[in-house]
Design a protein around this motif. Structure first.
Motif, PDB file in Angstrom:
ATOM      1  N   GLY A 127       0.822  -1.215   0.000  1.00 18.65           N
ATOM      2  CA  GLY A 127       0.000   0.000   0.000  1.00 18.65           C
ATOM      3  C   GLY A 127       0.847   1.253   0.000  1.00 18.65           C
ATOM      4  N   ARG A 128       1.959   1.245   0.759  1.00 16.01           N
ATOM      5  CA  ARG A 128       2.853   2.417   0.767  1.00 16.01           C
ATOM      6  C   ARG A 128       3.472   2.634  -0.619  1.00 16.01           C
ATOM      7  NH1 ARG A 128       4.271  -0.306   5.715  1.00 16.01           N
ATOM      8  NH2 ARG A 128       3.238   0.733   7.480  1.00 16.01           N
ATOM      9  N   ARG A 129       3.793   1.520  -1.291  1.00 17.14           N
ATOM     10  CA  ARG A 129       4.355   1.641  -2.651  1.00 17.14           C
ATOM     11  C   ARG A 129       3.321   2.221  -3.607  1.00 17.14           C
ATOM     12  NH1 ARG A 129       6.339  -3.439  -1.447  1.00 17.14           N
ATOM     13  NH2 ARG A 129       4.868  -4.515  -2.839  1.00 17.14           N
ATOM     14  N   LEU A 130       2.076   1.726  -3.498  1.00 17.17           N
ATOM     15  CA  LEU A 130       1.015   2.229  -4.384  1.00 17.17           C
ATOM     16  C   LEU A 130       0.746   3.711  -4.119  1.00 17.17           C
ATOM     17  CD1 LEU A 130      -1.506  -0.782  -4.273  1.00 17.17           C
ATOM     18  CD2 LEU A 130      -0.144  -0.029  -6.253  1.00 17.17           C
ATOM     19  N   ALA A 131       0.737   4.074  -2.832  1.00 20.51           N
ATOM     20  CA  ALA A 131       0.422   5.471  -2.474  1.00 20.51           C
ATOM     21  C   ALA A 131       1.464   6.438  -3.031  1.00 20.51           C
ATOM     22  CB  ALA A 131       0.319   5.607  -0.962  1.00 20.51           C
ATOM     23  N   ARG A 132       2.698   5.927  -3.218  1.00 13.91           N
ATOM     24  CA  ARG A 132       3.768   6.810  -3.724  1.00 13.91           C
ATOM     25  C   ARG A 132       3.625   7.105  -5.219  1.00 13.91           C
ATOM     26  NH1 ARG A 132       7.148   4.046   0.120  1.00 13.91           N
ATOM     27  NH2 ARG A 132       7.790   2.466  -1.417  1.00 13.91           N
ATOM     28  N   ILE A 133       2.757   6.334  -5.895  1.00 13.21           N
ATOM     29  CA  ILE A 133       2.615   6.535  -7.349  1.00 13.21           C
ATOM     30  C   ILE A 133       2.054   7.913  -7.673  1.00 13.21           C
ATOM     31  CG2 ILE A 133       1.327   5.756  -9.393  1.00 13.21           C
ATOM     32  CD1 ILE A 133       1.479   2.903  -8.194  1.00 13.21           C
ATOM     33  N   HIS A 134       1.040   8.344  -6.911  1.00 15.45           N
ATOM     34  CA  HIS A 134       0.394   9.631  -7.198  1.00 15.45           C
ATOM     35  C   HIS A 134      -0.386  10.051  -5.950  1.00 15.45           C
ATOM     36  CE1 HIS A 134      -2.266  12.607  -9.124  1.00 15.45           C
ATOM     37  NE2 HIS A 134      -1.423  12.614 -10.135  1.00 15.45           N
ATOM     38  N   ARG A 135      -0.507  11.383  -5.753  1.00 13.10           N
ATOM     39  CA  ARG A 135      -1.184  11.904  -4.555  1.00 13.10           C
ATOM     40  C   ARG A 135      -2.671  11.504  -4.526  1.00 13.10           C
ATOM     41  NH1 ARG A 135      -4.177  16.113  -6.402  1.00 13.10           N
ATOM     42  NH2 ARG A 135      -3.493  17.043  -8.386  1.00 13.10           N
ATOM     43  N   ASN A 136      -3.236  11.175  -5.677  1.00  8.20           N
ATOM     44  CA  ASN A 136      -4.663  10.822  -5.733  1.00  8.20           C
ATOM     45  C   ASN A 136      -4.947   9.339  -5.491  1.00  8.20           C
ATOM     46  OD1 ASN A 136      -5.460  13.454  -6.204  1.00  8.20           O
ATOM     47  ND2 ASN A 136      -5.482  13.217  -8.431  1.00  8.20           N
ATOM     48  N   ILE A 137      -3.900   8.559  -5.320  1.00 13.60           N
ATOM     49  CA  ILE A 137      -4.101   7.124  -5.102  1.00 13.60           C
ATOM     50  C   ILE A 137      -4.727   6.881  -3.719  1.00 13.60           C
ATOM     51  CG2 ILE A 137      -2.953   4.894  -4.681  1.00 13.60           C
ATOM     52  CD1 ILE A 137      -3.010   5.462  -7.578  1.00 13.60           C
ATOM     53  N   VAL A 138      -5.799   6.066  -3.713  1.00 20.10           N
ATOM     54  CA  VAL A 138      -6.386   5.575  -2.469  1.00 20.10           C
ATOM     55  C   VAL A 138      -6.107   4.074  -2.455  1.00 20.10           C
ATOM     56  CG1 VAL A 138      -8.512   5.280  -1.125  1.00 20.10           C
ATOM     57  CG2 VAL A 138      -8.174   7.343  -2.519  1.00 20.10           C
ATOM     58  N   VAL A 139      -5.485   3.576  -1.403  1.00 21.96           N
ATOM     59  CA  VAL A 139      -5.054   2.178  -1.376  1.00 21.96           C
ATOM     60  C   VAL A 139      -6.244   1.287  -0.998  1.00 21.96           C
ATOM     61  CG1 VAL A 139      -3.509   0.493  -0.305  1.00 21.96           C
ATOM     62  CG2 VAL A 139      -2.718   2.838  -0.753  1.00 21.96           C
ATOM     63  N   LYS A 140      -6.587   0.384  -1.903  1.00 25.60           N
ATOM     64  CA  LYS A 140      -7.732  -0.507  -1.666  1.00 25.60           C
ATOM     65  C   LYS A 140      -7.237  -1.766  -0.954  1.00 25.60           C
ATOM     66  CE  LYS A 140     -11.943  -1.092  -4.394  1.00 25.60           C
ATOM     67  NZ  LYS A 140     -12.521  -1.481  -5.677  1.00 25.60           N
ATOM     68  N   VAL A 141      -7.891  -2.065   0.174  1.00 24.82           N
ATOM     69  CA  VAL A 141      -7.474  -3.210   0.987  1.00 24.82           C
ATOM     70  C   VAL A 141      -8.693  -4.091   1.242  1.00 24.82           C
ATOM     71  CG1 VAL A 141      -6.449  -3.924   3.192  1.00 24.82           C
ATOM     72  CG2 VAL A 141      -5.735  -1.762   2.109  1.00 24.82           C
ATOM     73  N   PRO A 142      -8.619  -5.382   0.935  1.00 24.75           N
ATOM     74  CA  PRO A 142      -9.777  -6.253   1.181  1.00 24.75           C
ATOM     75  C   PRO A 142      -9.967  -6.526   2.667  1.00 24.75           C
ATOM     76  CG  PRO A 142      -7.943  -7.572   0.406  1.00 24.75           C
ATOM     77  CD  PRO A 142      -7.509  -6.126   0.327  1.00 24.75           C
ATOM     78  N   LEU A 143     -11.226  -6.712   3.039  1.00 21.89           N
ATOM     79  CA  LEU A 143     -11.543  -7.003   4.435  1.00 21.89           C
ATOM     80  C   LEU A 143     -10.982  -8.370   4.839  1.00 21.89           C
ATOM     81  CD1 LEU A 143     -14.938  -5.322   4.870  1.00 21.89           C
ATOM     82  CD2 LEU A 143     -13.295  -5.625   6.728  1.00 21.89           C
ATOM     83  N   GLY A 144     -10.957  -8.529   6.160  1.00 21.45           N
ATOM     84  CA  GLY A 144     -10.433  -9.684   6.840  1.00 21.45           C
ATOM     85  C   GLY A 144      -9.529  -9.163   7.952  1.00 21.45           C
ATOM     86  N   GLU A 145      -9.112 -10.050   8.803  1.00 20.68           N
ATOM     87  CA  GLU A 145      -8.260  -9.647   9.933  1.00 20.68           C
ATOM     88  C   GLU A 145      -6.988  -8.957   9.452  1.00 20.68           C
ATOM     89  OE1 GLU A 145      -7.494 -12.779  12.710  1.00 20.68           O
ATOM     90  OE2 GLU A 145      -5.732 -11.750  13.591  1.00 20.68           O
ATOM     91  N   GLU A 146      -6.361  -9.566   8.448  1.00 25.93           N
ATOM     92  CA  GLU A 146      -5.105  -8.983   7.952  1.00 25.93           C
ATOM     93  C   GLU A 146      -5.352  -7.624   7.309  1.00 25.93           C
ATOM     94  OE1 GLU A 146      -3.373 -11.515   9.873  1.00 25.93           O
ATOM     95  OE2 GLU A 146      -2.005 -10.371   8.581  1.00 25.93           O
ATOM     96  N   GLY A 147      -6.472  -7.514   6.610  1.00 28.50           N
ATOM     97  CA  GLY A 147      -6.794  -6.233   5.966  1.00 28.50           C
ATOM     98  C   GLY A 147      -7.035  -5.138   6.971  1.00 28.50           C
ATOM     99  N   ILE A 148      -7.769  -5.431   8.045  1.00 25.97           N
ATOM    100  CA  ILE A 148      -8.034  -4.425   9.077  1.00 25.97           C
ATOM    101  C   ILE A 148      -6.732  -3.973   9.734  1.00 25.97           C
ATOM    102  CG2 ILE A 148      -9.070  -4.093  11.365  1.00 25.97           C
ATOM    103  CD1 ILE A 148     -11.090  -3.836   9.095  1.00 25.97           C
ATOM    104  N   LYS A 149      -5.845  -4.932  10.008  1.00 24.64           N
ATOM    105  CA  LYS A 149      -4.546  -4.567  10.599  1.00 24.64           C
ATOM    106  C   LYS A 149      -3.761  -3.662   9.642  1.00 24.64           C
ATOM    107  CE  LYS A 149      -4.065  -8.915  13.184  1.00 24.64           C
ATOM    108  NZ  LYS A 149      -3.355 -10.239  13.173  1.00 24.64           N
ATOM    109  N   ALA A 150      -3.796  -3.994   8.349  1.00 25.45           N
ATOM    110  CA  ALA A 150      -3.067  -3.187   7.356  1.00 25.45           C
ATOM    111  C   ALA A 150      -3.666  -1.788   7.258  1.00 25.45           C
ATOM    112  CB  ALA A 150      -3.113  -3.883   6.001  1.00 25.45           C
TER     113      ALA A 150
END
Ligand code: G3P
Length: 218
Positions: free
Chosen positions: A70-93
């Motif tokens: 997600g940090r890598r994706l966010a660095r691509i452009h200021r408008n990037i919103v990092v999409k994370v799927p639900l689940g325990e690991e997703g909530i932690k992320a």
């Protein structure tokens, strides 16, 4: 209500932008796979076309790798919103990325309980899937209504995004329920603008005008 285009296709996005009503874009691994271009490259191209939130989804499976991706994706452009799927690991992320000030779109949400967890973890957007719930014979719109109620009860700032939209009524009902965003396939945009009485009325206007003026000058 903000309208996002639910597509990773650049030509479709350019067509949709001509309407003047599109505020952002959502992609997912299936939509990206259809284009056959790595997500980093495709969302960078999308960000060059539209100045609005663009969701790019991680494909890692553990919280630490999801956050790093997600940090890598966010660095691509200021408008990037990092999409994370639900689940325990997703909530932690999401919690980790939120701590870093990175905006997240928590996706594959099918219950109000999941949406409550996402808001508490600091999600910027929650993507509640209507159509896939309808597809198995349950009232998908109830999910939107429940999330709106819960978020209003506690003043959560997470934006409610109506996803998995199958047609015009999904957009209208999600708007009536108070969803902040609707993410639309291009074909739904085309469906929304049409009405048989509009077409009938316009044909009558044109015919009356033709009879009154064009025949005279003919
Ligand atoms: O992209 C997120 C969501 O809108 C996709 O839903 O059911 O059309 O694959 P679906």
């Amino acid at each position: 209500m903000k309208f996002f285009l639910d597509s990773a296709n650049l030509e479709e996005l350019k067509k949709a932008l001509d309407w003047g009503v599109i505020d952002g874009v959502t992609t997912n691994p299936s939509l990206i796979a259809k284009e056959g271009v790595p997500v980093e490259d495709q969302v960078r191209r999308i960000c060059e076309i539209i100045d609005g939130d663009v969701s790019a989804e991680v494909v890692s499976t553990c919280a630490r790798d999801m956050a790093a991706e997600g940090r890598r994706l966010a660095r691509i452009h200021r408008n990037i919103v990092v999409k994370v799927p639900l689940g325990e690991e997703g909530i932690k992320a999401v919690a980790a990325l939120s701590q870093d000030g990175i905006r997240t779109n928590v996706t594959l949400c099918f219950s109000a309980a999941q949406a409550l967890l996402a808001a508490k973890a600091g999600a910027y957007i929650i993507s509640a899937f209507i159509g896939r719930v309808d597809d198995i014979g349950w009232p998908g719109m109830d999910l939107i209504r429940d999330i709106v109620t819960i978020y209003r009860n506690y003043g959560y700032k997470t934006q409610i995004l109506a996803a998995s939209i199958r047609g015009t009524l999904d957009v209208v009902d999600a708007a009536k329920a108070g969803a902040h965003i609707g993410t639309l396939p291009y074909k739904v945009l085309e469906q929304m603008v049409k009405h048989p009485l509009t077409e009938k009325g316009l044909a009558q206007f044109m015919e009356d005008h033709r009879k009154a003026f064009e025949l005279v000058t003919a």
